[in-house]
Scaffold this active site. Structure first.
Site, mmCIF file in Angstrom:
data_model
loop_
_atom_site.group_PDB
_atom_site.id
_atom_site.type_symbol
_atom_site.label_atom_id
_atom_site.label_comp_id
_atom_site.label_asym_id
_atom_site.label_seq_id
_atom_site.Cartn_x
_atom_site.Cartn_y
_atom_site.Cartn_z
ATOM 1 N N LYS A 185 -20.796 19.965 7.847
ATOM 2 C CA LYS A 185 -19.993 19.385 8.928
ATOM 3 C C LYS A 185 -20.902 18.850 10.038
ATOM 4 O O LYS A 185 -22.122 18.987 9.967
ATOM 5 C CB LYS A 185 -19.024 20.435 9.466
HETATM 6 C C1 LIG Z 1 -14.881 21.891 4.946
HETATM 7 C C2 LIG Z 1 -13.418 21.780 5.080
HETATM 8 C C3 LIG Z 1 -12.603 22.915 5.155
HETATM 9 C C4 LIG Z 1 -13.123 24.307 4.932
HETATM 10 O O1 LIG Z 1 -14.080 24.703 5.847
HETATM 11 P P1 LIG Z 1 -14.795 26.122 5.638
HETATM 12 O O2 LIG Z 1 -15.403 26.403 6.981
HETATM 13 O O3 LIG Z 1 -15.824 25.919 4.567
HETATM 14 O O4 LIG Z 1 -13.770 27.112 5.270
HETATM 15 C C5 LIG Z 1 -11.250 22.731 5.369
HETATM 16 N N1 LIG Z 1 -10.716 21.511 5.484
HETATM 17 C C6 LIG Z 1 -11.467 20.391 5.402
HETATM 18 C C7 LIG Z 1 -10.807 19.064 5.581
HETATM 19 C C8 LIG Z 1 -12.833 20.490 5.179
HETATM 20 O O5 LIG Z 1 -13.557 19.375 5.056
#
Ligand SMILES: *Cc1c(COP(=O)(O)O)cnc(C)c1O
Length: 377
Positions: A185
């Site tokens: 992210k």
């Molecule tokens: C990465 C992601 C998640 C999950 O995030 P985590 O912190 O790995 O649980 C949920 N929704 C979207 C749209 C994502 O890209």
């Protein structure tokens, strides 16, 4: 000629100050949830216009807790895109509710709100939109619909920290907002997530839900009224998050520069369907977690898997964001099938995620574009 270094599709940027900070936390004797988490939550709250924020071990945990906070369970329905990461539909199913999958726009990949409006029934309790790749959904339309029908909103902003809608930060207004700090992210705490709340009552409820459902009694003992999860963020992770949040605007500005290079240099033959460039006049509202064009499969001599393998062989990593959630075994078992959501299914077939992270150079973008052009032809 020396071979070029491998270019992954995502890579975190961790600085020495953060690494030293983590070492300090390790030496401090307190490594799980404690003072660093308090500081990180305060810094996030400050970034998001003083709204209450609580951290959790992942965005997935935050989505589950948000649903529990809204009292959503068996018999309830939640509107969600199928063109999203598995986490949102999974957590809706996990709390015993039913996801109502709605199609997305082919270019923005965000929820089609006309279709959302048609999907609202008396059983629908919430809308769970994803801000795809960091492009906000139409926030006016979303909250007008929610207000009109008395629905909760849980924004999946896992890809959208630092995004804004007409000058207001995502998470800085609205109902509940979930962020992810996974390494792919725009900022990371290794694993981690945050839930933005409306008031301190909700924040205290989240503290209970993220830690076993434990309630502290006046006599010093503990009670449990709801089987809560174990979703607290350790201080080590919070210290990393603090180092990242301090640089988030810089990271996102760099992402926007690299995307401008992608748009300038992307091969035009055969034409891919390029991502939404951001709303006119509000381009900086897009935080660009992903650059994911759609491949012109019918005009290519290979399929997507071969395309990805060809890039991999030339040292370029790719991803898929996303498969169609309604076509996973889990939701096929509930009766979902091909043909329900045309745009979602087309995106699932044609999408490919190309490298994008702040320490990439323009030469890296040139390399990706030249290689994509060569492989497509
Ligand atoms: C990465 C992601 C998640 C999950 O995030 P985590 O912190 O790995 O649980 C949920 N929704 C979207 C749209 C994502 O890209």
């Amino acid at each position: 000629m020396p071979s070029l270094p491998y270019l992954p599709f995502a890579r975190p940027t961790l600085d020495e100050d953060t690494i030293h900070g983590v070492a300090e936390v390790l030496r401090s004797g307190w490594i799980t949830t404690g003072p660093q988490v308090k500081k990180f939550e305060a810094a996030l709250s400050d970034y998001l216009g003083d709204r209450p924020v609580r951290t959790l071990s992942s965005a997935t945990a935050a989505l589950e807790v948000a649903l529990q906070l809204c009292g959503i369970g068996p018999g309830d329905e939640v509107i969600t895109p199928s063109q999203t990461f598995f986490a949102a539909p999974n957590m809706i199913a996990k709390v015993g509710a039913t996801p109502i999958f709605v199609d997305v726009d082919l270019v923005s990949r965000n929820l089609d709100f006309d279709a959302v409006e048609r999907a609202i029934t008396p059983r629908v309790k919430a809308i769970m939109p994803t801000h795809f790749a960091g492009l906000p959904v139409d926030m006016e339309r979303l909250y007008a619909l929610a207000k009109q029908h008395g629905l909760r909103v849980i924004e999946d902003a896992a890809l959208a920290i630092g995004s804004s809608w007409r000058g207001r930060r995502i998470g800085g207004f609205g109902d509940l907002t979930v962020f992810s700090f996974h390494p792919n992210k725009n900022m990371t705490s290794i694993e981690g997530g945050a839930l933005v709340l409306n008031d301190e009552t909700e924040a205290r409820e989240v503290e209970t839900l993220r830690f076993h459902g434990i309630i502290r009694l006046p006599d010093g003992t503990r009670d449990v009224a709801f089987p809560g999860g174990k979703f607290n963020l350790p201080d080590i992770n919070a210290r990393i998050g603090l180092g990242q949040l301090a640089r988030l605007e810089e990271f996102n500005a760099r992402r926007r520069e690299l995307v401008a290079d992608y748009f300038r240099l992307f091969p035009t033959e055969p034409p891919c369907l390029l991502p939404h460039p951001g709303y006119p006049g509000d381009e900086t509202g897009h935080s660009w977690n992903l650059f994911a064009p759609l491949l012109p499969l019918e005009r290519m001599a290979m399929d997507r898997q071969q395309f990805r393998a060809a890039l991999e062989a030339r040292g370029i990593g790719t991803g898929i964001s996303y498969e169609a959630a309604h076509l996973t075994t889990l939701f096929r078992r509930q009766g979902h099938h091909e043909g329900e959501l045309p745009n979602t299914e087309r995106i699932a077939r044609e999408t490919v995620t190309l490298p994008l992270f702040p320490t990439m150079t323009r030469a890296d973008v040139e390399r990706v574009c030249a290689t994509v052009g060569e492989v497509l032809r």
